[in-house]
Design a protein around this motif. Structure first.
Motif, short mmCIF file in Angstrom:
data_model
loop_
_atom_site.label_atom_id
_atom_site.label_comp_id
_atom_site.label_asym_id
_atom_site.label_seq_id
_atom_site.Cartn_x
_atom_site.Cartn_y
_atom_site.Cartn_z
N LYS A 105 -1.66 -0.04 4.54
CA LYS A 105 -2.57 -0.36 5.63
C LYS A 105 -1.71 -0.65 6.86
CE LYS A 105 -6.39 -3.39 7.05
NZ LYS A 105 -7.23 -4.56 6.65
N GLY A 106 -1.76 0.23 7.83
CA GLY A 106 -0.93 0.07 9.01
C GLY A 106 0.54 0.07 8.62
N ASP A 107 1.25 -0.97 9.02
CA ASP A 107 2.68 -1.08 8.71
C ASP A 107 2.94 -1.65 7.32
OD1 ASP A 107 3.32 -0.11 11.23
OD2 ASP A 107 3.40 -2.12 12.12
N LEU A 108 1.89 -2.09 6.64
CA LEU A 108 2.06 -2.69 5.32
C LEU A 108 2.07 -1.62 4.25
CD1 LEU A 108 2.20 -5.19 3.51
CD2 LEU A 108 -0.29 -5.27 3.54
N LEU A 109 3.15 -1.59 3.47
CA LEU A 109 3.29 -0.61 2.39
C LEU A 109 3.76 -1.33 1.13
CD1 LEU A 109 3.50 2.33 1.30
CD2 LEU A 109 5.87 2.34 2.15
N GLN A 110 3.09 -1.06 0.03
CA GLN A 110 3.45 -1.66 -1.24
C GLN A 110 3.39 -0.60 -2.33
OE1 GLN A 110 2.19 -5.75 -2.41
NE2 GLN A 110 0.94 -4.68 -3.92
N ARG A 111 4.45 -0.54 -3.12
CA ARG A 111 4.47 0.39 -4.26
C ARG A 111 4.98 -0.34 -5.49
NH1 ARG A 111 7.33 4.52 -0.58
NH2 ARG A 111 5.63 5.77 0.27
N GLY A 112 4.43 0.03 -6.64
CA GLY A 112 4.87 -0.58 -7.88
C GLY A 112 4.51 0.29 -9.06
N VAL A 113 4.74 -0.24 -10.26
CA VAL A 113 4.51 0.51 -11.49
C VAL A 113 3.50 -0.25 -12.34
CG1 VAL A 113 5.55 1.47 -13.58
CG2 VAL A 113 6.86 1.44 -11.45
N ILE A 114 2.48 0.47 -12.82
CA ILE A 114 1.47 -0.08 -13.71
C ILE A 114 1.78 0.37 -15.13
CG2 ILE A 114 -0.97 -0.05 -14.35
CD1 ILE A 114 -1.66 0.34 -11.42
N GLY A 115 1.75 -0.59 -16.07
CA GLY A 115 1.98 -0.26 -17.46
C GLY A 115 1.48 -1.37 -18.36
N ALA A 116 1.71 -1.20 -19.67
CA ALA A 116 1.33 -2.21 -20.67
C ALA A 116 2.57 -3.05 -20.96
CB ALA A 116 0.81 -1.53 -21.93
N GLY A 243 -0.30 -6.33 -22.31
CA GLY A 243 -1.37 -6.48 -21.32
C GLY A 243 -1.09 -5.65 -20.09
N LEU A 244 -2.14 -5.26 -19.41
CA LEU A 244 -2.03 -4.39 -18.24
C LEU A 244 -1.51 -5.16 -17.04
CD1 LEU A 244 -2.70 -1.49 -17.20
CD2 LEU A 244 -4.95 -2.38 -16.52
N VAL A 245 -0.44 -4.64 -16.41
CA VAL A 245 0.16 -5.31 -15.25
C VAL A 245 0.58 -4.27 -14.21
CG1 VAL A 245 1.07 -7.17 -16.70
CG2 VAL A 245 2.58 -5.28 -16.04
N LEU A 246 0.68 -4.75 -12.98
CA LEU A 246 1.33 -4.01 -11.89
C LEU A 246 2.59 -4.79 -11.54
CD1 LEU A 246 1.64 -2.07 -9.43
CD2 LEU A 246 0.06 -3.58 -8.20
N LEU A 247 3.75 -4.13 -11.61
CA LEU A 247 5.03 -4.76 -11.29
C LEU A 247 5.51 -4.28 -9.92
CD1 LEU A 247 6.91 -4.53 -14.71
CD2 LEU A 247 6.62 -6.62 -13.36
N ILE A 248 5.79 -5.24 -9.04
CA ILE A 248 6.26 -4.95 -7.68
C ILE A 248 7.67 -5.52 -7.52
CG2 ILE A 248 5.88 -5.30 -5.22
CD1 ILE A 248 3.70 -3.64 -6.37
N ASP A 249 8.58 -4.70 -7.04
CA ASP A 249 9.93 -5.16 -6.69
C ASP A 249 9.89 -5.72 -5.28
OD1 ASP A 249 12.58 -5.56 -6.14
OD2 ASP A 249 13.16 -3.45 -6.26
N THR A 250 9.91 -7.05 -5.15
CA THR A 250 9.76 -7.65 -3.82
C THR A 250 11.04 -7.58 -3.01
OG1 THR A 250 10.14 -9.85 -4.78
CG2 THR A 250 7.86 -9.15 -4.44
N ALA A 251 12.15 -7.15 -3.61
CA ALA A 251 13.33 -6.87 -2.80
C ALA A 251 13.09 -5.63 -1.94
CB ALA A 251 14.55 -6.66 -3.70
N ARG A 252 12.24 -4.75 -2.44
CA ARG A 252 11.90 -3.51 -1.72
C ARG A 252 10.57 -3.64 -0.97
NH1 ARG A 252 13.31 1.93 -3.08
NH2 ARG A 252 12.90 3.22 -1.24
N TYR A 253 9.61 -4.30 -1.59
CA TYR A 253 8.27 -4.42 -1.01
C TYR A 253 7.82 -5.88 -1.06
CZ TYR A 253 8.33 0.63 -1.82
OH TYR A 253 8.68 1.96 -1.83
N PRO A 254 8.21 -6.68 -0.08
CA PRO A 254 7.84 -8.11 -0.08
C PRO A 254 6.33 -8.27 -0.02
CG PRO A 254 9.56 -7.65 1.54
CD PRO A 254 9.05 -6.32 1.08
N LEU A 255 5.83 -9.23 -0.80
CA LEU A 255 4.40 -9.53 -0.77
C LEU A 255 4.09 -10.56 0.31
CD1 LEU A 255 4.77 -8.39 -3.79
CD2 LEU A 255 2.67 -9.62 -4.25
#
Length: 427
Positions: A105-116, A243-255
């Motif tokens: 959304k605009g300048d905000l970009l977040q990417r991660g991996v979803i898995g069990a 369990g189902l999770v989304l993992l975000i690397d905040t070194a790359r994509y700060p929340l």
């Protein structure tokens, strides 16, 4: 393994591919119309009915079914899920995969991996909670998961790499060059894209990278506690072990870290202010809401501060009496915990000054600021608006094994619910 250290090789996060359940685009009005915020963020006035009317197959009919009793609600969700699978509204992917998920959304970009994600006890120090949970919410989510035998929405977990384009990050960067499985834009302005990772070499690279990582639960403490409860109910190895999770690397994509506000249903603003008049500094400040929140942010730089609303005005309370804090704040926790706004709110204001039980009929936890104010004004209660805590404080406390008061933080952006589900019958 200590809570304080980093997991050893092959004793960190174990993320497995699964056959994702996804909406069949031809069977729904649009992908955007069937998604929802996480179950505990559907808070705006008439938010539930808005989502239900957006599309007859909106995911909210699974995560927040409407019926007279918990048993009826869970039965209804299970029947709805079964019907949607039978009718081809939802369908499983052909092969197990991890999923790259992107929000923009605009300048905000977040990417991660979803898995069990393999479930591990808190004592292992691999997945770190940072908030307490409410038993009745865990019981509610557990009933729903038992009935549906499904993880209906991913938890949001964060980890920190070295920031280099290696491991999972490299796989993500390669994957997004392909055409996505789906792309949609929701009404909040966020665009969402999803890709699958099925190549054995890519899966191995992600697995190897995460095997040394430790994760912080950013959003979904109650669902994580639910996963652990249900795993204990199924001692034999099987799908309940993950369990189902989304993992975000905040070194790359700060929340982003936001506060979660409280609405005290049975406490009028006038009574709340009268009770704190002798132990807090109380000031009526001008609106509108954004300006009042700026005043709160400035006051929070000097110490504990809260903004009360619900009577058509805004009231800043700060500078609590030190003797009051000494009497009411437990001293068996680190100083960083003792000085949290959430600690002062619960231990001092709610428990001691206002005598408000932490029960659903007395307190609502609302993420959206405007919604909290509106809710208080409509029902004659008091909205307690909070200033967000810094992420480094959250992570440091979690690494010490110290949990914050429940609903202390709201990390985001949160994943949209409804883009990919996990059926335990398919695992």
């Amino acid at each position: 393994m200590s809570n304080h250290g980093r997991p050893e090789e092959d004793h960190g996060l174990r993320l497995s591919p699964f056959r994702g359940l996804r909406y069949v685009p031809e069977r729904v009005g649009s992908l955007a119309a069937v998604t929802s915020p996480p179950y505990d963020v559907v808070v705006r006035p008439d938010g539930l009915s808005h989502l239900e009317s957006a599309d007859p197959h909106n995911i909210v009919r699974l995560i927040l079914p409407q019926a007279a009793t918990p048993a009826d609600r869970n039965r209804q969700a299970a029947e709805t899920l079964h019907r949607w699978l039978s009718d081809g509204v939802l369908a499983p992917d052909r092969e197990p995969a991890l999923y790259v998920y992107e929000q923009r959304k605009g300048d905000l970009l977040q990417r991660g991996v979803i898995g069990a994600l393999a479930l591990t006890p808190p004592s292992d120090g691999i997945v770190l909670p940072h908030e307490d949970v409410m038993p009745h919410v865990v019981a509610d989510r557990a009933g729903l998961m038992r009935a549906t035998a499904a993880n209906l929405e991913p938890l949001l977990l964060t980890y920190r790499s070295g920031g280099n384009a290696t491991g999972a990050t490299a796989v993500i960067d390669r994957t997004i060059l392909r055409s996505p499985l789906l792309a949609t834009t929701t009404e909040d302005g966020f665009s969402h894209r999803l890709w699958s990772i099925t190549d054995p070499a890519d899966l191995a690279e992600v697995t190897s990278d995460l095997s040394t990582r430790q994760a912080l639960i950013a959003d979904g403490h109650h669902r994580w506690a639910t996963y652990l409860r249900l795993k204990s109910e199924h001692p034999s190895p099987g799908p309940w072990d993950a369990g189902l999770v989304l993992l975000i690397d905040t070194a790359r994509y700060p929340l982003q870290v936001r506060a979660i506000h409280r609405v005290l249903h049975r406490l009028p603003v006038a009574d709340a202010l009268a009770a704190v008049a002798d132990t807090f500094r109380v000031r009526k400040i001008p609106g509108p809401l954004p300006q009042a929140l700026d005043e709160l942010a400035e006051a929070a730089t000097a110490g504990n501060a809260f903004l009360l609303a619900g009577d058509g005005a805004f009231h800043l309370i700060d500078r609590p009496d030190e003797a009051l804090l000494a009497r009411t704040i437990p001293r068996d926790h680190p100083t960083a915990w003792q000085t949290l706004d959430a600690t002062v709110l619960h231990a001092t204001l709610l428990d001691h000054v206002w005598s408000i039980p932490d029960a659903p009929e007395d307190i609502a936890y609302i993420h959206d600021t405007e919604a909290a104010v509106t809710h208080a004004e409509r029902h004659g209660g008091t909205a307690v608006l909070m200033h967000p805590v810094r992420e480094e404080v959250v992570r440091d406390l979690a690494r010490q094994g110290v949990t914050m008061p429940r609903k202390s933080t709201s990390f985001g952006p949160k994943p949209a619910t409804g883009l990919v589900l996990r059926s335990l019958d398919l695992s």
